[in-house]
Scaffold this motif. Structure first.
Motif, PDB file in Angstrom:
ATOM      1  N   ALA A  10      -4.983  -8.213 -16.451  1.00 13.29           N
ATOM      2  CA  ALA A  10      -5.000  -8.412 -14.992  1.00 13.29           C
ATOM      3  C   ALA A  10      -3.586  -8.634 -14.463  1.00 13.29           C
ATOM      4  O   ALA A  10      -3.233  -8.146 -13.384  1.00 13.29           O
ATOM      5  CB  ALA A  10      -5.897  -9.590 -14.618  1.00 13.29           C
ATOM      6  N   VAL A  11      -2.765  -9.354 -15.207  1.00 11.05           N
ATOM      7  CA  VAL A  11      -1.370  -9.581 -14.806  1.00 11.05           C
ATOM      8  C   VAL A  11      -0.610  -8.255 -14.848  1.00 11.05           C
ATOM      9  O   VAL A  11       0.160  -7.929 -13.935  1.00 11.05           O
ATOM     10  CB  VAL A  11      -0.695 -10.633 -15.709  1.00 11.05           C
ATOM     11  N   ASN A  12      -0.841  -7.467 -15.895  1.00 10.64           N
ATOM     12  CA  ASN A  12      -0.177  -6.166 -16.008  1.00 10.64           C
ATOM     13  C   ASN A  12      -0.571  -5.245 -14.858  1.00 10.64           C
ATOM     14  O   ASN A  12       0.282  -4.553 -14.287  1.00 10.64           O
ATOM     15  CB  ASN A  12      -0.510  -5.501 -17.341  1.00 10.64           C
ATOM     16  N   MET A  13      -1.851  -5.230 -14.498  1.00 10.17           N
ATOM     17  CA  MET A  13      -2.310  -4.374 -13.397  1.00 10.17           C
ATOM     18  C   MET A  13      -1.678  -4.810 -12.074  1.00 10.17           C
ATOM     19  O   MET A  13      -1.253  -3.972 -11.278  1.00 10.17           O
ATOM     20  CB  MET A  13      -3.831  -4.380 -13.304  1.00 10.17           C
ATOM     21  N   ALA A  14      -1.602  -6.108 -11.826  1.00  8.72           N
ATOM     22  CA  ALA A  14      -0.965  -6.591 -10.595  1.00  8.72           C
ATOM     23  C   ALA A  14       0.494  -6.163 -10.550  1.00  8.72           C
ATOM     24  O   ALA A  14       0.999  -5.738  -9.505  1.00  8.72           O
ATOM     25  CB  ALA A  14      -1.089  -8.109 -10.490  1.00  8.72           C
ATOM     26  N   ALA A  15       1.187  -6.244 -11.688  1.00  6.37           N
ATOM     27  CA  ALA A  15       2.588  -5.808 -11.746  1.00  6.37           C
ATOM     28  C   ALA A  15       2.701  -4.319 -11.447  1.00  6.37           C
ATOM     29  O   ALA A  15       3.602  -3.878 -10.728  1.00  6.37           O
ATOM     30  CB  ALA A  15       3.183  -6.128 -13.113  1.00  6.37           C
ATOM     31  N   ARG A  16       1.768  -3.531 -11.961  1.00  2.09           N
ATOM     32  CA  ARG A  16       1.784  -2.079 -11.692  1.00  2.09           C
ATOM     33  C   ARG A  16       1.489  -1.787 -10.230  1.00  2.09           C
ATOM     34  O   ARG A  16       2.030  -0.849  -9.649  1.00  2.09           O
ATOM     35  CB  ARG A  16       0.774  -1.348 -12.584  1.00  2.09           C
ATOM     36  N   MET A  17       0.627  -2.581  -9.612  1.00  2.00           N
ATOM     37  CA  MET A  17       0.355  -2.413  -8.183  1.00  2.00           C
ATOM     38  C   MET A  17       1.634  -2.652  -7.386  1.00  2.00           C
ATOM     39  O   MET A  17       1.949  -1.916  -6.455  1.00  2.00           O
ATOM     40  CB  MET A  17      -0.750  -3.354  -7.702  1.00  2.00           C
ATOM     41  N   GLU A  18       2.392  -3.669  -7.756  1.00  2.00           N
ATOM     42  CA  GLU A  18       3.663  -3.942  -7.065  1.00  2.00           C
ATOM     43  C   GLU A  18       4.646  -2.798  -7.283  1.00  2.00           C
ATOM     44  O   GLU A  18       5.294  -2.333  -6.359  1.00  2.00           O
ATOM     45  CB  GLU A  18       4.258  -5.268  -7.555  1.00  2.00           C
ATOM     46  N   GLN A  19       4.757  -2.323  -8.503  1.00  2.00           N
ATOM     47  CA  GLN A  19       5.718  -1.265  -8.829  1.00  2.00           C
ATOM     48  C   GLN A  19       5.414   0.042  -8.109  1.00  2.00           C
ATOM     49  O   GLN A  19       6.319   0.801  -7.795  1.00  2.00           O
ATOM     50  CB  GLN A  19       5.747  -1.029 -10.344  1.00  2.00           C
ATOM     51  N   THR A  20       4.138   0.317  -7.831  1.00  2.00           N
ATOM     52  CA  THR A  20       3.762   1.569  -7.175  1.00  2.00           C
ATOM     53  C   THR A  20       3.490   1.381  -5.683  1.00  2.00           C
ATOM     54  O   THR A  20       3.017   2.298  -5.023  1.00  2.00           O
ATOM     55  CB  THR A  20       2.528   2.198  -7.861  1.00  2.00           C
ATOM     56  N   SER A  21       3.801   0.199  -5.174  1.00  2.00           N
ATOM     57  CA  SER A  21       3.617  -0.062  -3.751  1.00  2.00           C
ATOM     58  C   SER A  21       4.743   0.570  -2.951  1.00  2.00           C
ATOM     59  O   SER A  21       5.702   1.103  -3.508  1.00  2.00           O
ATOM     60  CB  SER A  21       3.580  -1.577  -3.507  1.00  2.00           C
ATOM     61  N   LYS A  22       4.623   0.497  -1.643  1.00  2.00           N
ATOM     62  CA  LYS A  22       5.672   0.951  -0.734  1.00  2.00           C
ATOM     63  C   LYS A  22       6.315  -0.286  -0.128  1.00  2.00           C
ATOM     64  O   LYS A  22       5.662  -1.323   0.011  1.00  2.00           O
ATOM     65  CB  LYS A  22       5.080   1.831   0.356  1.00  2.00           C
ATOM     66  N   PRO A  23       7.575  -0.216   0.258  1.00  2.00           N
ATOM     67  CA  PRO A  23       8.229  -1.378   0.862  1.00  2.00           C
ATOM     68  C   PRO A  23       7.461  -1.876   2.086  1.00  2.00           C
ATOM     69  O   PRO A  23       6.989  -1.080   2.900  1.00  2.00           O
ATOM     70  CB  PRO A  23       9.600  -0.845   1.272  1.00  2.00           C
ATOM     71  N   GLY A  24       7.305  -3.185   2.178  1.00  4.93           N
ATOM     72  CA  GLY A  24       6.627  -3.782   3.314  1.00  4.93           C
ATOM     73  C   GLY A  24       5.114  -3.649   3.271  1.00  4.93           C
ATOM     74  O   GLY A  24       4.441  -3.858   4.271  1.00  4.93           O
ATOM     75  N   MET A  25       4.572  -3.319   2.101  1.00  4.24           N
ATOM     76  CA  MET A  25       3.129  -3.100   1.974  1.00  4.24           C
ATOM     77  C   MET A  25       2.542  -3.956   0.861  1.00  4.24           C
ATOM     78  O   MET A  25       3.229  -4.342  -0.071  1.00  4.24           O
ATOM     79  CB  MET A  25       2.841  -1.644   1.629  1.00  4.24           C
ATOM     80  N   VAL A  26       1.236  -4.203   0.977  1.00  2.61           N
ATOM     81  CA  VAL A  26       0.454  -4.834  -0.076  1.00  2.61           C
ATOM     82  C   VAL A  26      -0.353  -3.714  -0.728  1.00  2.61           C
ATOM     83  O   VAL A  26      -1.012  -2.945  -0.040  1.00  2.61           O
ATOM     84  CB  VAL A  26      -0.516  -5.901   0.491  1.00  2.61           C
ATOM     85  N   HIS A  27      -0.267  -3.610  -2.041  1.00  6.70           N
ATOM     86  CA  HIS A  27      -0.967  -2.564  -2.788  1.00  6.70           C
ATOM     87  C   HIS A  27      -2.008  -3.253  -3.658  1.00  6.70           C
ATOM     88  O   HIS A  27      -1.663  -4.126  -4.456  1.00  6.70           O
ATOM     89  CB  HIS A  27       0.039  -1.797  -3.648  1.00  6.70           C
ATOM     90  N   VAL A  28      -3.278  -2.901  -3.500  1.00  2.00           N
ATOM     91  CA  VAL A  28      -4.344  -3.581  -4.230  1.00  2.00           C
ATOM     92  C   VAL A  28      -5.158  -2.608  -5.074  1.00  2.00           C
ATOM     93  O   VAL A  28      -5.269  -1.431  -4.752  1.00  2.00           O
ATOM     94  CB  VAL A  28      -5.281  -4.372  -3.287  1.00  2.00           C
ATOM     95  N   SER A  29      -5.709  -3.157  -6.131  1.00  2.00           N
ATOM     96  CA  SER A  29      -6.546  -2.376  -7.041  1.00  2.00           C
ATOM     97  C   SER A  29      -7.966  -2.246  -6.488  1.00  2.00           C
ATOM     98  O   SER A  29      -8.355  -2.940  -5.547  1.00  2.00           O
ATOM     99  CB  SER A  29      -6.600  -3.087  -8.395  1.00  2.00           C
ATOM    100  N   ARG A  30      -8.724  -1.369  -7.111  1.00  2.00           N
ATOM    101  CA  ARG A  30     -10.133  -1.204  -6.732  1.00  2.00           C
ATOM    102  C   ARG A  30     -10.896  -2.515  -6.917  1.00  2.00           C
ATOM    103  O   ARG A  30     -11.701  -2.890  -6.069  1.00  2.00           O
ATOM    104  CB  ARG A  30     -10.797  -0.107  -7.550  1.00  2.00           C
ATOM    105  N   ALA A  31     -10.631  -3.233  -7.996  1.00  2.00           N
ATOM    106  CA  ALA A  31     -11.337  -4.491  -8.252  1.00  2.00           C
ATOM    107  C   ALA A  31     -11.109  -5.485  -7.108  1.00  2.00           C
ATOM    108  O   ALA A  31     -12.042  -6.142  -6.647  1.00  2.00           O
ATOM    109  CB  ALA A  31     -10.891  -5.100  -9.574  1.00  2.00           C
ATOM    110  N   PHE A  32      -9.862  -5.578  -6.637  1.00  2.00           N
ATOM    111  CA  PHE A  32      -9.565  -6.488  -5.529  1.00  2.00           C
ATOM    112  C   PHE A  32     -10.244  -6.006  -4.251  1.00  2.00           C
ATOM    113  O   PHE A  32     -10.883  -6.775  -3.542  1.00  2.00           O
ATOM    114  CB  PHE A  32      -8.052  -6.603  -5.304  1.00  2.00           C
ATOM    115  N   HIS A  33     -10.104  -4.713  -3.954  1.00  2.00           N
ATOM    116  CA  HIS A  33     -10.689  -4.155  -2.736  1.00  2.00           C
ATOM    117  C   HIS A  33     -12.208  -4.307  -2.744  1.00  2.00           C
ATOM    118  O   HIS A  33     -12.813  -4.650  -1.734  1.00  2.00           O
ATOM    119  CB  HIS A  33     -10.292  -2.689  -2.576  1.00  2.00           C
ATOM    120  N   ASP A  34     -12.830  -4.056  -3.893  1.00  2.00           N
ATOM    121  CA  ASP A  34     -14.278  -4.217  -3.992  1.00  2.00           C
ATOM    122  C   ASP A  34     -14.698  -5.662  -3.753  1.00  2.00           C
ATOM    123  O   ASP A  34     -15.765  -5.920  -3.208  1.00  2.00           O
ATOM    124  CB  ASP A  34     -14.791  -3.765  -5.355  1.00  2.00           C
TER     125      ASP A  34
END
Length: 173
Positions: A89-113
């Protein structure tokens, strides 16, 4: 804040809460999303260092990644003991940050669901990103400046994505 790694920090919500509270972690997830939105808004108020004297004034843009899932945590180390959180879960959150855009929150399907439709925010349309060691993942972006329910207006989506692309072209990433 759990720890700082380079120019990033790891934060967690709900680690020490009773997992039998009946909401399945929704309240902790809402708190995580709220702090992420506030962090981005506040960062946008901080002037970035200028590269040279004639450079235009720019402001900080941070990226945030959020995921929910099981973790392992504890105090590690003898010389300098530190509380650490780790797991997929920590690794996935880090990957969400790495693939995000500046000034944005990037969330996984698990979080969105977990809270997506209940959150009073305007999510961008889902997108599929390739996540290192985890394959293709369906994810959602959120611009904290956009308000509204699920989806938001087409104009807001296009404007927000265009401004993110412009920020990157101008060196804002």
């Amino acid at each position: 804040k759990v720890e700082t790694i380079g120019d990033g920090c790891v934060m967690a919500a709900g680690l020490l809460e009773d997992s039998n509270d009946g909401d399945g972690g929704k309240e902790a997830a809402r708190r995580a999303l709220t702090i992420a939105q506030h962090m981005i808004k506040e960062a946008r108020k901080v002037p970035a260092p200028r590269r040279n004297r004639g450079a235009p004034l720019e402001f900080l843009e941070i990226r945030v990644g959020i995921h929910v899932g099981p973790t392992t945590c504890g105090v590690l180390g003898k010389v300098m003991p530190r509380f650490q959180v780790f797991g997929s879960a920590v690794n996935m959150a880090a990957r969400m940050e790495q693939t995000s855009k500046p000034g944005m929150v990037h969330v996984s399907r698990a979080f969105h669901d977990l809270i997506g439709e209940q959150a009073p925010v305007a999510w961008h349309e889902p997108r599929v990103v390739s996540v290192k060691n985890m394959g293709e993942q369906e994810t959602w972006l959120l611009d904290p400046e956009r308000q509204g329910g699920e989806g938001g207006s087409e104009e807001a989506k296009e404007g927000s994505i265009a401004s993110s692309a412009q920020d990157r072209e101008e060196g804002g990433e």
